[in-house]
Design an enzyme around this catalytic site. Structure first.
Site, PDB file in Angstrom:
ATOM      1  N   LYS A   1       2.238  -3.931   6.589  1.00  0.00           N
ATOM      2  CA  LYS A   1       2.585  -4.003   5.151  1.00  0.00           C
ATOM      3  C   LYS A   1       4.097  -3.879   4.972  1.00  0.00           C
ATOM      4  O   LYS A   1       4.700  -4.613   4.186  1.00  0.00           O
ATOM      5  CB  LYS A   1       1.870  -2.889   4.372  1.00  0.00           C
TER       6      LYS A   1
ATOM      7  N   TYR B   1      -1.475  -0.971  10.761  1.00  0.00           N
ATOM      8  CA  TYR B   1      -1.792  -1.526   9.438  1.00  0.00           C
ATOM      9  C   TYR B   1      -0.617  -1.283   8.485  1.00  0.00           C
ATOM     10  O   TYR B   1      -0.126  -2.208   7.825  1.00  0.00           O
ATOM     11  CB  TYR B   1      -3.080  -0.897   8.887  1.00  0.00           C
TER      12      TYR B   1
ATOM     13  N   SER C   1       0.835  -1.200   0.000  1.00  0.00           N
ATOM     14  CA  SER C   1       0.000   0.000   0.000  1.00  0.00           C
ATOM     15  C   SER C   1       0.868   1.248   0.000  1.00  0.00           C
ATOM     16  O   SER C   1       1.973   1.246   0.558  1.00  0.00           O
ATOM     17  CB  SER C   1      -0.861  -0.015   1.271  1.00  0.00           C
TER      18      SER C   1
HETATM   19  P1  NAD Z   1     -11.063  -6.903   1.226  1.00  0.00           P
HETATM   20  O1  NAD Z   1     -11.240  -6.912   2.703  1.00  0.00           O
HETATM   21  O2  NAD Z   1     -12.243  -6.639   0.368  1.00  0.00           O
HETATM   22  O3  NAD Z   1     -10.376  -8.256   0.749  1.00  0.00           O
HETATM   23  C1  NAD Z   1      -9.517  -9.010   1.564  1.00  0.00           C
HETATM   24  C2  NAD Z   1     -10.030 -10.442   1.536  1.00  0.00           C
HETATM   25  O4  NAD Z   1      -9.182 -11.276   2.328  1.00  0.00           O
HETATM   26  C3  NAD Z   1     -11.439 -10.582   2.123  1.00  0.00           C
HETATM   27  O5  NAD Z   1     -12.229 -11.300   1.211  1.00  0.00           O
HETATM   28  C4  NAD Z   1     -11.241 -11.356   3.418  1.00  0.00           C
HETATM   29  O6  NAD Z   1     -12.354 -12.171   3.726  1.00  0.00           O
HETATM   30  C5  NAD Z   1      -9.983 -12.134   3.119  1.00  0.00           C
HETATM   31  N1  NAD Z   1      -9.151 -12.469   4.287  1.00  0.00           N
HETATM   32  C6  NAD Z   1      -8.741 -11.640   5.288  1.00  0.00           C
HETATM   33  N2  NAD Z   1      -7.972 -12.312   6.156  1.00  0.00           N
HETATM   34  C7  NAD Z   1      -7.869 -13.587   5.691  1.00  0.00           C
HETATM   35  C8  NAD Z   1      -7.210 -14.754   6.158  1.00  0.00           C
HETATM   36  N3  NAD Z   1      -6.498 -14.724   7.290  1.00  0.00           N
HETATM   37  N4  NAD Z   1      -7.322 -15.883   5.442  1.00  0.00           N
HETATM   38  C9  NAD Z   1      -8.050 -15.921   4.299  1.00  0.00           C
HETATM   39  N5  NAD Z   1      -8.702 -14.855   3.824  1.00  0.00           N
HETATM   40  C10 NAD Z   1      -8.618 -13.701   4.512  1.00  0.00           C
HETATM   41  O7  NAD Z   1      -9.904  -5.820   0.904  1.00  0.00           O
HETATM   42  P2  NAD Z   1      -9.387  -5.284  -0.495  1.00  0.00           P
HETATM   43  O8  NAD Z   1      -9.712  -3.852  -0.544  1.00  0.00           O
HETATM   44  O9  NAD Z   1      -9.802  -6.167  -1.590  1.00  0.00           O
HETATM   45  O10 NAD Z   1      -7.820  -5.390  -0.238  1.00  0.00           O
HETATM   46  C11 NAD Z   1      -7.048  -6.485  -0.706  1.00  0.00           C
HETATM   47  C12 NAD Z   1      -5.607  -6.292  -0.261  1.00  0.00           C
HETATM   48  O11 NAD Z   1      -5.105  -5.060  -0.761  1.00  0.00           O
HETATM   49  C13 NAD Z   1      -5.426  -6.233   1.263  1.00  0.00           C
HETATM   50  O12 NAD Z   1      -4.224  -6.905   1.591  1.00  0.00           O
HETATM   51  C14 NAD Z   1      -5.288  -4.758   1.541  1.00  0.00           C
HETATM   52  O13 NAD Z   1      -4.526  -4.486   2.697  1.00  0.00           O
HETATM   53  C15 NAD Z   1      -4.563  -4.283   0.294  1.00  0.00           C
HETATM   54  N6  NAD Z   1      -4.793  -2.848   0.003  1.00  0.00           N
HETATM   55  C16 NAD Z   1      -6.079  -2.390  -0.109  1.00  0.00           C
HETATM   56  C17 NAD Z   1      -6.297  -1.043  -0.339  1.00  0.00           C
HETATM   57  C18 NAD Z   1      -7.703  -0.486  -0.431  1.00  0.00           C
HETATM   58  O14 NAD Z   1      -7.869   0.709  -0.270  1.00  0.00           O
HETATM   59  N7  NAD Z   1      -8.727  -1.282  -0.705  1.00  0.00           N
HETATM   60  C19 NAD Z   1      -5.208  -0.171  -0.486  1.00  0.00           C
HETATM   61  C20 NAD Z   1      -3.917  -0.682  -0.393  1.00  0.00           C
HETATM   62  C21 NAD Z   1      -3.713  -2.032  -0.151  1.00  0.00           C
HETATM   63  C1  UD1 Z   2      -6.929   5.385   3.410  1.00  0.00           C
HETATM   64  C2  UD1 Z   2      -6.192   4.678   4.529  1.00  0.00           C
HETATM   65  C3  UD1 Z   2      -4.795   4.312   4.052  1.00  0.00           C
HETATM   66  C4  UD1 Z   2      -4.841   3.521   2.754  1.00  0.00           C
HETATM   67  C5  UD1 Z   2      -5.556   4.361   1.713  1.00  0.00           C
HETATM   68  C6  UD1 Z   2      -5.653   3.642   0.376  1.00  0.00           C
HETATM   69  C7  UD1 Z   2      -7.191   5.659   6.540  1.00  0.00           C
HETATM   70  C8  UD1 Z   2      -7.000   6.564   7.700  1.00  0.00           C
HETATM   71  N1  UD1 Z   2      -6.159   5.568   5.672  1.00  0.00           N
HETATM   72  O1  UD1 Z   2      -6.360   6.661   3.324  1.00  0.00           O
HETATM   73  O2  UD1 Z   2      -4.134   3.546   5.033  1.00  0.00           O
HETATM   74  O3  UD1 Z   2      -3.532   3.235   2.307  1.00  0.00           O
HETATM   75  O4  UD1 Z   2      -6.880   4.653   2.202  1.00  0.00           O
HETATM   76  O5  UD1 Z   2      -6.672   2.753   0.363  1.00  0.00           O
HETATM   77  O6  UD1 Z   2      -8.213   4.997   6.413  1.00  0.00           O
HETATM   78  N2  UD1 Z   2     -12.305  12.011   3.324  1.00  0.00           N
HETATM   79  C9  UD1 Z   2     -13.300  12.915   3.684  1.00  0.00           C
HETATM   80  N3  UD1 Z   2     -14.457  12.408   4.231  1.00  0.00           N
HETATM   81  C10 UD1 Z   2     -14.660  11.078   4.428  1.00  0.00           C
HETATM   82  C11 UD1 Z   2     -13.635  10.174   4.060  1.00  0.00           C
HETATM   83  C12 UD1 Z   2     -12.464  10.677   3.513  1.00  0.00           C
HETATM   84  O7  UD1 Z   2     -13.151  14.117   3.512  1.00  0.00           O
HETATM   85  O8  UD1 Z   2     -15.722  10.696   4.944  1.00  0.00           O
HETATM   86  C13 UD1 Z   2     -11.064  12.542   2.701  1.00  0.00           C
HETATM   87  C14 UD1 Z   2      -9.793  12.228   3.456  1.00  0.00           C
HETATM   88  O9  UD1 Z   2      -9.479  13.223   4.389  1.00  0.00           O
HETATM   89  C15 UD1 Z   2      -8.767  12.155   2.296  1.00  0.00           C
HETATM   90  C16 UD1 Z   2      -9.593  11.646   1.116  1.00  0.00           C
HETATM   91  O10 UD1 Z   2     -10.952  11.921   1.443  1.00  0.00           O
HETATM   92  O11 UD1 Z   2      -8.300  13.456   1.987  1.00  0.00           O
HETATM   93  C17 UD1 Z   2      -9.439  10.152   0.865  1.00  0.00           C
HETATM   94  O12 UD1 Z   2      -9.696   9.429   2.081  1.00  0.00           O
HETATM   95  P1  UD1 Z   2      -9.708   7.843   2.131  1.00  0.00           P
HETATM   96  O13 UD1 Z   2     -10.584   7.330   1.058  1.00  0.00           O
HETATM   97  O14 UD1 Z   2     -10.006   7.439   3.533  1.00  0.00           O
HETATM   98  O15 UD1 Z   2      -8.214   7.423   1.721  1.00  0.00           O
HETATM   99  P2  UD1 Z   2      -6.809   7.826   2.399  1.00  0.00           P
HETATM  100  O16 UD1 Z   2      -6.934   9.008   3.275  1.00  0.00           O
HETATM  101  O17 UD1 Z   2      -5.827   7.946   1.298  1.00  0.00           O
END
Ligand code: NAD
Ligand code: UD1
Length: 338
Positions: free
Chosen positions: A153, A149, A125
């Site tokens: 990572k 978190y 991330s």
């Molecule tokens: P998500 O929660 O929708 O998907 C994660 C999946 O993993 C879920 O289906 C959950 O049931 C499964 N899971 C969790 N723990 C598990 C375990 N111990 N064993 C088996 N399955 C398990 O999240 P996502 O948004 O699809 O994210 C996927 C990956 O990307 C995660 O590792 C997350 O940290 C990373 N990531 C997400 C974002 C974001 O904003 N969505 C940003 C950066 C990185």
């Molecule tokens: C979040 C995660 C970060 C992750 C990233 C990418 C948190 C605190 N951080 O951050 O760890 O890597 O997503 O998935 O959750 N905002 C509002 N109102 C809201 C929600 C958000 O104004 O109700 C603003 C925030 O201040 C920010 C922007 O929208 O400026 C995006 O927010 P968000 O979607 O939560 O993403 P990140 O802040 O990048």
């Protein structure tokens, strides 16, 4: 035929990745403990692809489940999405995050080693950059996570780097996602957060559908053009496609590489709100409130390295991200429960 194991493949990004892998002719098997997902997402992937998706309900920390999986299927690579991702919860329950994300990955790597599988794509991330010194952020920027978190990572990245140093036969891709949003254009799969969303796009979607009364804009006094926070939103289908490319890149030769996955284009909170209003066809109520603690003013990627080395580029802009989010939200107001 060999298969790719997709851990967390029932989740938001994983389900979109399943579609892209299957649609590019690859065999997959999904492992997910359904802690943050519904089996209905896998059924939806089957409808989109018209293919059966082998699914195992189980945990990446369970050595027996993993042993059986690698025994039963001819797996040659792993795309590792499984993990927990709620920043606030990670501050309250850090050990849960280190167990799931760090210990879980360790158990997975052990099972891969036992099975002789040495190719892994890991979901990292942009949060590993902590408070960036400047934007756009390149992969060589200093790292420094500011919550459990983010640290989980970084720890996994470091563990995989040490593993590669000890055995250069591994093929490891560390993908640092910026802000994944949007949904599949079919409207069949999308983000289905538990409870009130923390992130901007799902929050706006729920305001638009009438489940939440108004958006709180967290601060309008940042040093940005309109004073609100700037982020690099990336369409989840673009992100999913980058995984197909990352696996191709690893298949060429053993290596370890880090890539930023973003568009390189930053949008403010008010830009996103405006684009969503266009997508849903009405004005959305908002209030300016205090900054959210831990937020940075701006974060956007330099995606040049991924563009060149992965032969990949994000194609979709903010309009499509909002249009696809809205199609998913408006056809599934209760997410997969509908
Ligand atoms: P998500 O929660 O929708 O998907 C994660 C999946 O993993 C879920 O289906 C959950 O049931 C499964 N899971 C969790 N723990 C598990 C375990 N111990 N064993 C088996 N399955 C398990 O999240 P996502 O948004 O699809 O994210 C996927 C990956 O990307 C995660 O590792 C997350 O940290 C990373 N990531 C997400 C974002 C974001 O904003 N969505 C940003 C950066 C990185
Ligand atoms: C979040 C995660 C970060 C992750 C990233 C990418 C948190 C605190 N951080 O951050 O760890 O890597 O997503 O998935 O959750 N905002 C509002 N109102 C809201 C929600 C958000 O104004 O109700 C603003 C925030 O201040 C920010 C922007 O929208 O400026 C995006 O927010 P968000 O979607 O939560 O993403 P990140 O802040 O990048």
């Amino acid at each position: 035929m060999t298969r790719t194991l997709i851990t967390g493949g029932a989740g938001f990004i994983g389900s979109h990745a399943c579609v892209e892998f299957v649609q590019t002719g690859q065999e997959v098997v999904v492992l997910d403990n359904l802690s943050n997902a519904s089996l209905r997402s896998i059924h939806a992937v089957e409808r989109i692809t018209q293919k059966n998706i082998p699914f195992v309900e189980g945990d990446i920390r369970d050595a027996d489940v993993l042993g059986k999986l690698f025994h039963d299927h001819e797996i040659d690579s792993v795309i590792h999405f499984a993990g927990l991702k709620a920043v606030g919860e990670s501050v309250e329950q850090p050990l849960k995050y280190f167990d799931n994300n760090v210990n879980g990955t360790l158990r997975l790597i052990e099972a891969m080693t036992n099975a002789g599988v040495k190719t892994i794509v890991f979901s990292s991330s942009a949060t590993v950059y902590g408070t960036p010194e400047h934007c756009p952020i390149s992969e060589s920027a200093p790292t420094g996570a500011v919550n459990p978190y983010g640290r989980s990572k970084l720890m996994v990245e470091q563990m995989l780097q040490d593993l590669f140093a000890s055995d250069p036969a591994w093929r490891i891709s560390l993908l640092r996602y910026f802000n994944p949003v949007g949904a599949h254009a079919s409207g069949e799969i999308g983000e289905d957060p538990n409870g009130i969303p923390n992130n901007l796009m799902p929050y706006i979607s729920q305001v638009a559908i009438g489940k939440l009364p108004f958006l709180r804009v967290f601060g309008d006094d940042y040093p940005t053009p309109d004073g609100t926070g700037i982020r690099d939103y990336i369409h989840v289908v673009d992100l999913a496609r980058a995984h197909v490319q990352a696996l191709k890149f690893l298949r060429r030769e053993p290596r370890i590489a880090i890539h930023n996955l973003g568009t390189g284009q930053g949008y403010s909170v008010l830009d996103v709100l405006k684009a969503f209003e266009t997508a849903c066809g009405r004005k959305l109520p908002f209030e300016i409130t205090d900054r959210r603690s831990g937020d940075v003013a701006e974060s956007y990627a330099d995606p040049t390295k991924a563009n060149c080395e992965l032969e990949w580029r994000a194609e979709f802009g903010i309009e499509k991200m909002c249009a696809d989010s809205w199609r998913w939200q408006s056809s599934h107001p209760e997410g997969f429960a509908d």
